[in-house]
Write a protein that holds these residues in place. Structure first.
Motif, PDB file in Angstrom:
ATOM      1  N   ALA A   5       0.844  -1.205   0.000  1.00  0.00           N
ATOM      2  CA  ALA A   5       0.000   0.000   0.000  1.00  0.00           C
ATOM      3  C   ALA A   5       0.873   1.246   0.000  1.00  0.00           C
ATOM      4  CB  ALA A   5      -0.914  -0.002   1.227  1.00  0.00           C
ATOM      5  N   PHE A   6       1.954   1.203   0.776  1.00  0.00           N
ATOM      6  CA  PHE A   6       2.861   2.357   0.802  1.00  0.00           C
ATOM      7  C   PHE A   6       3.481   2.575  -0.571  1.00  0.00           C
ATOM      8  CE2 PHE A   6       7.130   4.117   1.098  1.00  0.00           C
ATOM      9  CZ  PHE A   6       6.855   5.325   1.727  1.00  0.00           C
ATOM     10  N   ALA A  10       3.268   5.929  -2.603  1.00  0.00           N
ATOM     11  CA  ALA A  10       4.501   6.664  -2.916  1.00  0.00           C
ATOM     12  C   ALA A  10       4.666   6.804  -4.429  1.00  0.00           C
ATOM     13  CB  ALA A  10       5.712   5.964  -2.299  1.00  0.00           C
ATOM     14  N   GLY A  11       4.354   5.731  -5.161  1.00  0.00           N
ATOM     15  CA  GLY A  11       4.475   5.781  -6.615  1.00  0.00           C
ATOM     16  C   GLY A  11       3.590   6.876  -7.209  1.00  0.00           C
ATOM     17  N   ARG A 286      -0.372   7.332   8.707  1.00  0.00           N
ATOM     18  CA  ARG A 286       0.116   6.163   7.962  1.00  0.00           C
ATOM     19  C   ARG A 286       1.423   6.375   7.210  1.00  0.00           C
ATOM     20  NH1 ARG A 286      -4.530   5.108   3.921  1.00  0.00           N
ATOM     21  NH2 ARG A 286      -4.610   7.372   4.137  1.00  0.00           N
ATOM     22  N   TRP A 287       1.417   7.409   6.377  1.00  0.00           N
ATOM     23  CA  TRP A 287       2.552   7.532   5.458  1.00  0.00           C
ATOM     24  C   TRP A 287       3.789   8.048   6.161  1.00  0.00           C
ATOM     25  CZ3 TRP A 287       0.386   4.448   2.488  1.00  0.00           C
ATOM     26  CH2 TRP A 287      -0.938   4.586   2.077  1.00  0.00           C
ATOM     27  N   LEU A 288       3.596   8.924   7.134  1.00  0.00           N
ATOM     28  CA  LEU A 288       4.772   9.372   7.899  1.00  0.00           C
ATOM     29  C   LEU A 288       5.379   8.206   8.673  1.00  0.00           C
ATOM     30  CD1 LEU A 288       3.700  12.886   9.297  1.00  0.00           C
ATOM     31  CD2 LEU A 288       5.412  12.409   7.530  1.00  0.00           C
TER      32      LEU A 288
END
Lengths: 300, 300
Positions: A5-6, A10-11, A286-288
């Protein structure tokens, strides 16, 4: 949160950043300057700083368009610093991101000017000229972003850290001095990336301070891991000349703490970053959180 | 308006600029960087750009504190560009403002970093960190000043003009191309000085456009006079190496128009500047009018 998922997130972000940089750094700049700038900033690098900006903006449910501009501005500062650092009067490096460095490709004068113009462009990008004069909230945010970026880039940030680095070649630094150098040299801009993203939304003072802690911790962790990779990885994996720090007798976390000590420090800093992030209480962490993992787990 | 009154006004403004720069460019920056920056920006130069900012701010009855910061920011950009221009990979000059150039005094690496840090400092100066977050009008003005300064410094301004200059050595340019180069290389920042000052007060769109014309005309006039002085004055009067343009076979207004032709062009541009200033209708035109005279009458 899975790695998959990351990677998808990110993509998608990186495609947006790349498209925006492609639109912002115009090839038609005079006398080949645009070519040198595009060569120096497009199609390369991990884009960690833009991802931090966008992850932080998403964490605070911030405004997207200006966050994307902030992401590009930070990357322009980072890319200009690499161009100048690689020049013969500085690190004299010929390989960067797996390609000849900008001064090798375009000559020293154009490389210096390309770097200078990229620093200016970063502030152009943060202050779009089509903002209506009566849109005070947008203009106020732009000023805040300029303030954060300028301070992270300047004498008490990146440029100052570079000067300490340069002066420290051949000297043994204690951990406090090494940390001070890296806090400025790479830490300030990584931390500013987080805070510029956070500025695009609403935060409490406590959340802001916690995100600053998160940024400081991953900023240092990034450098510790860089020092580890410099001794454990080959040049072709890094895309730059490996083992240079030891060759130049530069102080590093590995020379100071040993390889195992440096690894332990990276793990500790990662833990600090995750704790600070949780303490911030921002809505979407989540992303951090994943980015903190990536900073420590990366192989190049 | 007498010359004496102008000198008194200018002396007072320059003292304010010098004191502010002295306070802004701190000696305690790391690893000698502060020393190199202070050496590059303090106690030297005609300070034409800060005077333009302050004269324009006064012309529109603008706010003083931010105008003084804008004056310093413009001078920091100008001073950084001189440091980088003088380096061996660019003009390779050893004398500036009657002193050894920064890279001669502090080494190339520190000179490059000092220039980089001074560009960042210019944007720090424009965005004081103690501005209250709810003071939207002040923050909006800061963003506008950053936008003007960044665009004048970057690829379509000063840095781009430098790149054209570099690429033009040994080539004969026609007047259109020479003008395009100078409009970017020196004109953009001189014009931005006027507009940044004007942004500190209230102007109508028509007054803004007229002040932009004024700035463009004195910007070009300045360069034409520079080219004249390069062939008519000795190095000790200029405080820099005279006759360099001819030695390097650089295109100049004198090589293109001849000495008398260049003088006529300077007079014409001066007239255009004065007409535009009057057309602007701004309340207090005294100092901008005198500055136009000074740009053309100067002897160094």
């Amino acid at each position: 949160m899975t790695r998959l998922a990351f990677d998808a997130w990110a993509g998608e972000q990186l495609a947006r950043v790349e498209a925006q940089l492609d639109a912002l750094v115009l090839a038609d700049a005079p006398a080949g300057l645009g070519d040198a700038m595009r060569y120096g900033v497009l199609d390369g690098g991990k884009r960690l700083r833009p991802l931090l900006v966008l992850a932080a903006a998403q964490a605070v449910q911030g405004e997207c368009a200006i966050a994307l501009r902030a992401a590009c501005a930070v990357e322009l500062i980072h890319a200009y610093s690499l161009i100048h650092d690689d020049m013969p009067c500085m690190d004299n490096d010929v390989l960067r991101r797996g390609k000849p460095t900008v001064h090798v490709q375009y000559g020293e004068a154009r490389a210096m000017l390309a770097g200078d113009a990229m620093q200016a462009l970063a502030f152009e990008v943060l202050t779009p000229s089509d903002t209506p004069a009566d849109d005070l909230p947008s203009l106020a945010l732009q000023a805040r972003l300029c303030s954060l970026l300028a301070r992270a880039s300047g004498v008490f940030g990146m440029a100052g850290g570079q000067a300490i680095d340069l002066a420290s070649v051949g000297h043994q630094l204690d951990e406090q001095s090494l940390q001070d150098m890296h806090r400025r040299k790479t830490g300030a801009l990584l931390q500013a990336s987080v805070l510029m993203g956070a500025a695009c939304g609403r935060t409490t003072p406590a959340a802001w301070a916690a995100l600053a802690d998160y940024g400081a911790a991953i900023g240092l962790a990034f450098q510790v891991v860089d020092d580890i990779l410099d001794v454990t990885q080959a040049s072709d994996v890094l895309g730059k000349t490996a083992g240079k720090d030891a060759d130049q007798n530069k102080p590093t976390y590995v020379s100071l703490l040993g390889l195992e000590g440096a690894r332990a420090r990276a793990v500790e800093l990662h833990g600090r970053a995750r704790v600070a992030l949780e303490a911030s209480g921002v809505p979407d962490q989540r992303w951090l959180a994943m980015l903190a993992d990536r900073v420590v787990d990366r192989e190049s």
